[in-house]
Design a protein around this motif. Structure first.
Motif, PDB file in Angstrom:
ATOM      1  N   UNK A   5       0.859  -1.183   0.000  1.00  0.00           N
ATOM      2  CA  UNK A   5       0.000   0.000   0.000  1.00  0.00           C
ATOM      3  C   UNK A   5       0.897   1.236   0.000  1.00  0.00           C
ATOM      4  N   UNK A   6       0.700   2.071  -0.977  1.00  0.00           N
ATOM      5  CA  UNK A   6       1.525   3.272  -1.193  1.00  0.00           C
ATOM      6  C   UNK A   6       0.661   4.505  -0.963  1.00  0.00           C
ATOM      7  N   UNK A   7       1.043   5.334  -0.018  1.00  0.00           N
ATOM      8  CA  UNK A   7       0.264   6.516   0.350  1.00  0.00           C
ATOM      9  C   UNK A   7       0.811   7.752  -0.361  1.00  0.00           C
ATOM     10  N   UNK A   8      -0.088   8.443  -1.084  1.00  0.00           N
ATOM     11  CA  UNK A   8       0.299   9.577  -1.912  1.00  0.00           C
ATOM     12  C   UNK A   8      -0.711  10.713  -1.721  1.00  0.00           C
ATOM     13  N   UNK A   9      -0.348  11.903  -2.194  1.00  0.00           N
ATOM     14  CA  UNK A   9      -1.186  13.104  -2.072  1.00  0.00           C
ATOM     15  C   UNK A   9      -1.840  13.387  -3.425  1.00  0.00           C
ATOM     16  N   UNK A  10      -3.161  13.450  -3.497  1.00  0.00           N
ATOM     17  CA  UNK A  10      -3.822  13.640  -4.802  1.00  0.00           C
ATOM     18  C   UNK A  10      -3.760  15.088  -5.283  1.00  0.00           C
TER      19      UNK A  10
ATOM     20  N   UNK B 176       9.150   7.346  -4.918  1.00  0.00           N
ATOM     21  CA  UNK B 176       8.781   5.987  -4.519  1.00  0.00           C
ATOM     22  C   UNK B 176       8.017   5.277  -5.630  1.00  0.00           C
ATOM     23  N   UNK B 177       7.135   6.007  -6.322  1.00  0.00           N
ATOM     24  CA  UNK B 177       6.395   5.386  -7.423  1.00  0.00           C
ATOM     25  C   UNK B 177       7.366   4.872  -8.495  1.00  0.00           C
ATOM     26  N   UNK B 178       8.361   5.662  -8.839  1.00  0.00           N
ATOM     27  CA  UNK B 178       9.351   5.206  -9.809  1.00  0.00           C
ATOM     28  C   UNK B 178      10.030   3.925  -9.325  1.00  0.00           C
TER      29      UNK B 178
ATOM     30  N   UNK C 242      -2.368   2.443  -4.713  1.00  0.00           N
ATOM     31  CA  UNK C 242      -2.201   3.779  -4.148  1.00  0.00           C
ATOM     32  C   UNK C 242      -3.382   4.143  -3.265  1.00  0.00           C
ATOM     33  N   UNK C 243      -3.074   4.637  -2.084  1.00  0.00           N
ATOM     34  CA  UNK C 243      -4.076   5.181  -1.172  1.00  0.00           C
ATOM     35  C   UNK C 243      -3.868   6.698  -1.152  1.00  0.00           C
TER      36      UNK C 243
ATOM     37  N   UNK D  81       3.684   4.840 -14.771  1.00  0.00           N
ATOM     38  CA  UNK D  81       2.295   4.480 -14.589  1.00  0.00           C
ATOM     39  C   UNK D  81       1.833   4.724 -13.153  1.00  0.00           C
ATOM     40  N   UNK D  82       0.611   5.223 -13.024  1.00  0.00           N
ATOM     41  CA  UNK D  82       0.024   5.491 -11.704  1.00  0.00           C
ATOM     42  C   UNK D  82      -0.971   4.376 -11.417  1.00  0.00           C
ATOM     43  N   UNK D  83      -0.654   3.536 -10.443  1.00  0.00           N
ATOM     44  CA  UNK D  83      -1.480   2.369 -10.134  1.00  0.00           C
ATOM     45  C   UNK D  83      -2.495   2.724  -9.044  1.00  0.00           C
TER      46      UNK D  83
END
Length: 253
Positions: free
Chosen positions: A5-10, A26-28, A39-40, A251-253
């Protein structure tokens, strides 16, 4: 393998929600290693509560030097039960925990040089990029994050509309600083035989730092904007060529 689970800011960029340079780091890494994740999305005002809920550590302290400061990125790995905060710590963890998936981002013998690159890049380029794109970043956030981002950045930078106003002498001075900073970085690559990556034939974490900042700029300024065209044209188009190599990991999962 269970999904990390990857936490990101929208945000609200042309390519979707992803914009933050630190979370792009981190996404890279996740994409380069081919790891399964989801992604959360967490708005700025909710980050502290979300981190405390999953027992993520604070990544820093606030300006008072005492109060814990919770930031993203954070990952939660159900395969090991670990929760990791801060992009460098996360990438280090991914390298150590999943050594057989994708390339090492901290290859043996490179840590000292990568740390030196990180500090030099921060002082040479990152510090002059933020003033140029801070306002554009602000306007690409959802309302709750917009308020938080604008208020906290203005505590440090002053009124964002006045940091690098377009078409003014002050604004052009900021752009000149950015151009000089990127040219300095370009000369580092030229010194290495004009290699595309800091890591030579394959990118390493130092390259991710640069890619994350450039993706940030492109995403909030807009691919077809005059502002991004200025960056794209700098140093003979080097940065456009550099970013093209990162599309396969974007890519954004």
């Amino acid at each position: 393998m269970k999904k990390i689970i990857f936490y990101d800011i929208p945000g609200k960029t042309e390519d979707g929600k992803a914009w933050s340079p630190n979370t792009w780091n981190v996404r890279f890494a996740l994409n380069m290693k081919g790891l399964k994740y989801r992604t959360e999305w967490v708005e700025y005002p909710d980050i502290e509560a979300a981190c405390k809920q999953i027992e993520a550590p604070a990544s820093d302290v606030k300006s008072d030097g005492v109060t814990p400061h919770y930031t993203l990125p954070v990952i939660q790995d159900p395969n090991t039960g670990r929760v990791i905060a801060d992009s460098i710590a996360i990438v280090d963890y991914l390298d150590a925990t999943y050594p057989n998936t994708g390339p090492p981002l901290f290859p043996a013998g490179t840590r000292v040089l990568q740390a030196a690159f990180r500090d030099a890049f921060a002082s040479t380029c990152s510090r002059v990029l933020a003033p140029v794109i801070a306002l554009a970043t602000c306007t690409h956030l959802n309302p709750r994050s917009y308020e938080y981002f604008k208020r906290t950045r203005e505590e440090v930078m002053g009124k964002l509309e006045e940091v690098a106003p377009e078409g003014t002498e002050k604004g052009e001075a900021k752009w000149k600083e950015l151009e000089e900073g990127l040219t300095t970085v370009a000369k580092w690559f030229e010194a290495g035989g004009d290699t595309l990556f800091v890591g030579g034939d394959a990118p390493i974490y130092a390259d991710i730092l640069l890619a994350g900042r450039l993706f940030w700029a492109r995403n909030v300024l807009g691919k077809d904007s005059k502002a991004w065209a200025r960056i794209r044209a700098m140093d003979g188009g080097r940065w456009e060529k550099f970013l093209t190599e990162w599309e396969k990991w974007s890519q954004v999962v």
